[in-house]
Design a protein around this motif. Structure first.
Motif, short mmCIF file in Angstrom:
data_model
loop_
_atom_site.label_atom_id
_atom_site.label_comp_id
_atom_site.label_asym_id
_atom_site.label_seq_id
_atom_site.Cartn_x
_atom_site.Cartn_y
_atom_site.Cartn_z
N ASP A 155 0.94 -1.16 0.22
CA ASP A 155 0.30 -0.02 0.21
C ASP A 155 1.31 1.48 0.09
O ASP A 155 1.50 1.70 0.58
CB ASP A 155 -0.63 -0.26 1.26
CG ASP A 155 -1.44 0.93 1.08
OD1 ASP A 155 -1.95 1.55 0.31
OD2 ASP A 155 -2.52 1.73 2.31
N LEU A 156 1.07 2.22 -1.36
CA LEU A 156 2.16 2.98 -0.93
C LEU A 156 1.19 4.14 -0.12
O LEU A 156 1.45 5.34 -0.41
CB LEU A 156 1.74 3.68 -2.79
CG LEU A 156 2.76 2.91 -3.36
CD1 LEU A 156 3.20 3.05 -4.58
CD2 LEU A 156 4.42 2.74 -2.96
N GLU A 157 -0.05 3.85 -0.17
CA GLU A 157 -0.63 5.05 0.37
C GLU A 157 -0.65 5.24 1.68
O GLU A 157 -0.85 5.88 2.36
CB GLU A 157 -2.72 5.01 0.39
CG GLU A 157 -3.08 5.23 -1.06
CD GLU A 157 -2.77 6.65 -1.25
OE1 GLU A 157 -2.47 8.00 0.03
OE2 GLU A 157 -3.42 7.19 -1.88
N GLN A 158 -0.25 4.32 2.82
CA GLN A 158 0.37 4.08 4.37
C GLN A 158 1.32 4.71 4.52
O GLN A 158 2.41 5.83 3.79
CB GLN A 158 0.80 2.80 4.63
CG GLN A 158 2.48 2.32 3.85
CD GLN A 158 2.83 0.83 4.11
OE1 GLN A 158 2.37 0.03 3.64
NE2 GLN A 158 2.59 0.98 5.79
N PRO A 159 1.50 5.91 5.66
CA PRO A 159 2.45 6.74 5.84
C PRO A 159 3.66 6.02 5.82
O PRO A 159 3.76 4.94 5.90
CB PRO A 159 2.04 7.41 7.55
CG PRO A 159 0.34 6.75 7.33
CD PRO A 159 -0.21 6.03 6.36
N ILE A 160 4.29 7.08 5.59
CA ILE A 160 6.44 6.10 5.51
C ILE A 160 6.42 5.87 6.94
O ILE A 160 7.69 5.21 6.74
CB ILE A 160 6.75 7.44 4.40
CG1 ILE A 160 8.00 6.82 4.25
CG2 ILE A 160 7.32 8.87 5.67
CD1 ILE A 160 8.74 7.15 2.66
N GLY A 161 6.34 6.03 7.53
CA GLY A 161 6.63 6.75 9.59
C GLY A 161 6.36 5.25 9.96
O GLY A 161 6.04 4.67 10.53
N THR A 162 4.77 4.68 8.90
CA THR A 162 4.49 3.12 9.43
C THR A 162 5.30 1.93 8.66
O THR A 162 5.89 0.64 9.81
CB THR A 162 3.08 2.89 8.84
OG1 THR A 162 2.97 2.74 7.59
CG2 THR A 162 1.79 4.14 9.48
N LEU A 163 6.24 2.36 8.13
CA LEU A 163 7.42 1.30 7.26
C LEU A 163 8.22 1.77 7.99
O LEU A 163 8.86 2.05 9.26
CB LEU A 163 8.09 2.55 6.08
CG LEU A 163 7.49 1.71 5.06
CD1 LEU A 163 7.67 2.64 4.18
CD2 LEU A 163 6.29 0.83 4.72
N SER A 164 8.97 0.38 8.28
CA SER A 164 10.00 0.30 9.37
C SER A 164 11.99 0.98 9.06
O SER A 164 11.74 1.77 7.76
CB SER A 164 11.24 -1.67 8.83
OG SER A 164 11.55 -2.10 7.45
#
Length: 301
Positions: A155-164
């Motif tokens: 999901d490219l819509e997810q905030p990048i802050g939620t990535l590791s």
């Protein structure tokens, strides 16, 4: 023996490919009376990972600032494509294809991944003055570029802050590649990561190298450097203590230089007088391999 046209072309191509994109020749930087960097020679070639190692205060940050255009060198030469340069701003470096991925990544945590991918360079559509963001094209392009680097996000819509942390580093690397980087400077990309996430970042450093980029990998971890590095430069107190290619240095020697083996050897006799300290495994002064000089880094004229 007669040399064919194809053989000559192949030799010329190989020679051209080995030409450094970025090169420092006995470069240095002084801040008033303080000499932060002195006599540093470094060559960054296409499709090679040049690892710059050093402890805190060794001069790594100053080196990054010179190559990325934040600061100007005060001694020696700085060449891009064999042409002397003196950058005034980081934009000058970017125009030459030199991109820097800093440790803090300069991302906006609450924004979607695709928006961070194009942050500051958004695609637009429609006539002026009613141009608007081309969201669909940006999403599609970001997904394609990430997949080209082997990064698959659901999901490219997810905030990048939620990535590791490792995933965010990889997005930053893919972004730099997409926007035309020829030389990629990575500032301690694995410093705050665990073992697994560090492995993810190292994988994409190797992927960037395989795509023909010259990579400057700044790190204080010799094990990470040795996994992907082609050439190693160890800085100590603003000068190059070791400059060697992978075939010229072992991981043990690299770790020893990085850890200050010479100083440890000199202190061995003092540590031996402290109760409870085992000094048997510490190296003797004569066991320390003499550092390779920086002259091996400079291309012959």
């Amino acid at each position: 023996m007669t040399t064919t046209h194809d053989e000559t072309l192949t030799k010329d191509t190989e020679a051209q490919d080995d030409t450094p994109v970025v090169e420092l020749k006995t470069a240095g930087k002084s801040y008033g009376n303080i000499r932060a960097l002195h006599g540093v020679s470094l060559a960054v070639r296409p499709g090679k990972v040049t690892c710059v190692l050093g402890d805190n205060g060794a001069g790594k940050s100053t080196l990054i600032k010179i190559v990325s255009g934040l600061h100007q060198h005060t001694e020696g030469e700085f060449l891009v494509d064999n042409t002397p340069v003196r950058f005034s701003t980081p934009r000058d470096a970017l125009d030459k294809g030199i991109a820097t991925v800093y440790q803090d990544l300069a991302t906006v945590p609450l924004m979607p991944v695709w928006r961070n991918f194009f942050l500051g360079s958004e695609m637009t559509k429609g006539p002026w003055p009613v141009r608007r963001l081309d969201i669909e094209k940006m999403k599609k392009t970001a997904d394609e570029e990430l997949r080209n680097m082997g990064i698959v996000l659901d999901d490219l819509e997810q905030p990048i802050g939620t990535l590791s942390g490792g995933q965010r580093q990889c997005v930053a690397i893919a972004r730099a590649v997409y926007f035309g980087a020829r030389v990629l400077i990575l500032d301690e990309p694995t410093a705050a990561l665990g073992v697994k996430q560090s492995g993810v970042v190292l994988k994409y450093i190797a992927a960037a190298r395989d795509r023909g980029l010259g990579v400057i990998f700044i790190t204080h971890n010799p094990h990470h450097a040795y996994m992907v590095g082609d050439h190693f430069s160890v800085l100590r107190l603003g000068t190059v203590e070791l400059s060697a290619s992978r075939s010229e240095v072992s991981l043990e020697e690299l770790t020893n230089h990085m850890a200050g083996g010479t100083e440890l050897a000199a202190l061995k006799h003092e540590l031996a007088q402290v109760r409870g300290v085992d000094v048997e495994e510490l190296p003797e002064a004569e066991d320390i391999t003499a550092p390779v000089t920086a002259s091996s880094e400079v291309s012959p004229s």
